[in-house]
Design a protein around this motif. Structure first.
Motif, PDB file in Angstrom:
ATOM      1  N   TYR A 169      15.662   4.682  -2.136  1.00 46.23           N
ATOM      2  CA  TYR A 169      14.246   4.944  -2.375  1.00 46.23           C
ATOM      3  C   TYR A 169      13.821   4.405  -3.743  1.00 46.23           C
ATOM      4  O   TYR A 169      12.744   3.809  -3.885  1.00 46.23           O
ATOM      5  CB  TYR A 169      13.959   6.438  -2.276  1.00 46.23           C
ATOM      6  N   LYS A 172      13.260   0.829  -3.522  1.00 44.01           N
ATOM      7  CA  LYS A 172      12.026   0.549  -2.788  1.00 44.01           C
ATOM      8  C   LYS A 172      10.802   0.642  -3.690  1.00 44.01           C
ATOM      9  O   LYS A 172       9.887  -0.180  -3.598  1.00 44.01           O
ATOM     10  CB  LYS A 172      11.887   1.521  -1.620  1.00 44.01           C
ATOM     11  N   ILE A 249      12.357  11.061   6.709  1.00 42.07           N
ATOM     12  CA  ILE A 249      12.171   9.680   7.155  1.00 42.07           C
ATOM     13  C   ILE A 249      12.999   9.404   8.409  1.00 42.07           C
ATOM     14  O   ILE A 249      12.523   8.789   9.368  1.00 42.07           O
ATOM     15  CB  ILE A 249      12.546   8.678   6.038  1.00 42.07           C
ATOM     16  N   TYR A 350       6.639   4.652   2.742  1.00 39.73           N
ATOM     17  CA  TYR A 350       7.360   3.986   3.834  1.00 39.73           C
ATOM     18  C   TYR A 350       6.409   3.461   4.909  1.00 39.73           C
ATOM     19  O   TYR A 350       6.847   3.074   5.994  1.00 39.73           O
ATOM     20  CB  TYR A 350       8.378   4.943   4.459  1.00 39.73           C
TER      21      TYR A 350
END
Length: 476
Positions: A169, A172, A249, A350
């Motif tokens: 994460y 990201k 997620i 996301y």
């Protein structure tokens, strides 16, 4: 601006209910503050001062000192203060003398209000219910004055966090420090509780090694039925029953992937001689139902999970929790509120949530463009039910309309009669007799229930639907 369209006669005769109450001008300011708090914590409402409980008009002119105290009640006895609107109107009292009534409009509030004794009340039907500690917490979570996802998870430590997931994460979002530093320094993922450092609910649900160890029912259950309704016993018609678990997620990804495999497609030859393939539901619509449920469910409710129920003609997603904040069935396309902002924020990162607040409105548009009925939402107890219907439902409805148009007209006419008759509260027996029927169960099922679901009719005692004193009245 006038605060109500009700006539004085209606103020006297209308039963006290969810959005309306009347009080004597002799009432103490501390006591009327309870009603103000209850209305503000619920859906707002109208208080009329100067009418007794039995409907007798006694007015306010002889109670000037008390009325002044009542007007200060939102400031003196409500924490935090409630911003009310007031209006004084002319009336004739029970002694045929000129007098006045005080109208007080209490708005729905996004805050949690208590009285000077730190007691919290909520309007439920015609009562101002004093909340228990647990009920108060539930209301705080629903209003967003306190977020359950920020609460410490008992017995959890940073060892329960999967740092590989956190690392992915961080990559990201371009976070340059270590995964552990991200957890320790951001979003209050670590909470100090009774001299212990515990992980927040959001940390466990988003990055936990095993979220279901702490939140056993933080999962999605998919049930597919053969036919258009659920059956039990020997007639049970479940053809698939699958449970999805994991971090938020993973939960969303696995659920969407599986549901997509269950969506039927229809292929036909288009006008340009090319084959066209259409799914039975717009992809955005059914995905939005799932994502909304995961993002906005009430994770403080431990006894149930999100359930997706697929039938031949519709899909219903059941999500634990009431509608959050000031979101209601009649404003959910315009008002947006996140019960779990950290969870919703990461779903946004996301790309599952594209733009905050656009989802529901876009879902309505996509269903309309596909020639399908609008999504339907309803609430019951601590659950929110969201339903979309496919062309099989639409076609069966159209066929039924063609075959029995007279029956539909009769249905519409009967509903119109009920709405006219119920401008003042009426019992089920009174409505049945007025229509010239004898079967109250049939009237309740075929007419009263649909009108209630459409928001046109309300019960005077909504928290006790089977009460012998139950009546029905047109929603103000």
């Amino acid at each position: 601006m006038k605060l109500t369209t009700m006539t004085i006669e209606e103020m006297c005769t209308t039963n006290e209910k969810q959005l309306y109450d009347r009080k004597s001008a002799k009432i103490e300011a501390k006591a009327i503050a309870v009603s103000m708090i209850a209305f503000a914590n619920a859906d707002g409402g109208l208080l009329v001062v100067g009418i007794e409980d039995n409907g007798e008009i006694t007015g306010i002119d002889d109670f000037t000192k008390n009325i002044n105290e009542i007007l200060r009640a939102p400031l003196d006895f409500c924490q935090p203060s409630i911003m009310i609107e007031t209006e004084v109107i002319n009336c004739m009292d029970s002694h045929d003398k000129d007098n006045h009534l005080l109208l007080i409009r209490i708005p729905q509030s996004s805050e949690l209000h208590a009285n000077h004794r730190d007691e919290v009340f909520l309007r439920i039907g015609d009562k101002s219910k004093k909340l228990t500690f647990d009920e108060r917490l539930q209301l705080m979570y629903a209003k967003g004055t306190r977020y359950y996802e920020n609460e410490p998870v008992y017995g959890s430590t940073i060892e329960d966090i999967d740092m590989k997931v956190v690392s992915d994460y961080c990559t990201k979002i371009g976070y340059g420090k270590s995964p552990e530093e991200y957890i320790r320094q951001n979003k209050k993922f670590i909470v100090n509780a009774n001299n212990r450092q515990e992980m927040s609910g959001a940390a466990i649900l988003l990055f936990g090694k095993n979220p279901q160890l702490f939140f056993e029912r933080a999962r999605v259950r998919f049930i597919k039925y053969e036919g258009t309704e659920a059956k039990v016993g020997a007639a049970m018609n479940v053809v698939k029953d699958k449970i999805f678990e994991g971090r938020i997620i993973d939960l969303v990804e696995k659920t969407i992937e599986f549901v997509k495999s269950q969506i039927k497609e229809h292929t036909y030859l288009g006008a340009d001689a090319r084959f066209i393939t259409e799914p039975e539901y717009p992809e955005f619509a059914w995905k939005e139902l799932i994502i909304n449920a995961v993002a906005h469910r009430d994770y403080s409710i431990k006894g149930t999970d999100i359930q997706i129920k697929m039938f031949d003609d519709h899909i219903t997603v059941e999500s634990p929790g009431t509608l959050p904040g000031i979101v209601r069935l009649n404003n959910m396309r315009e008002i947006h509120f996140s019960r779990n902002p950290k969870i919703a924020g990461i779903l946004h990162e996301y790309k599952y949530v594209r733009e905050f607040g656009e989802g529901i409105d876009r879902m309505y548009l996509e269903m309309k463009q596909a020639g399908l009925p609008e999504p339907e939402y309803r609430t019951a107890a601590f659950m929110v039910y969201a339903t979309i219907k496919n062309k099989k439902f639409a076609e069966s409805s159209n066929t039924g309309n063609t075959q029995d148009n007279t029956q539909d007209n009769t249905q519409d006419n009967t509903q119109d009669k009920i709405l006219t008759f119920c401008k003042t509260p009426r019992s089920k027996n009174e409505i049945t007799a007025f229509l010239g029927y004898k079967d109250t169960k049939n009237i309740a099922k075929n007419y009263l229930k649909p009108l209630i679901l459409e928001g046109k009719l309300v019960m005077t005692i909504p928290d006790k639907p089977n009460s012998k004193n139950q009546k029905y009245v047109v929603k103000q």
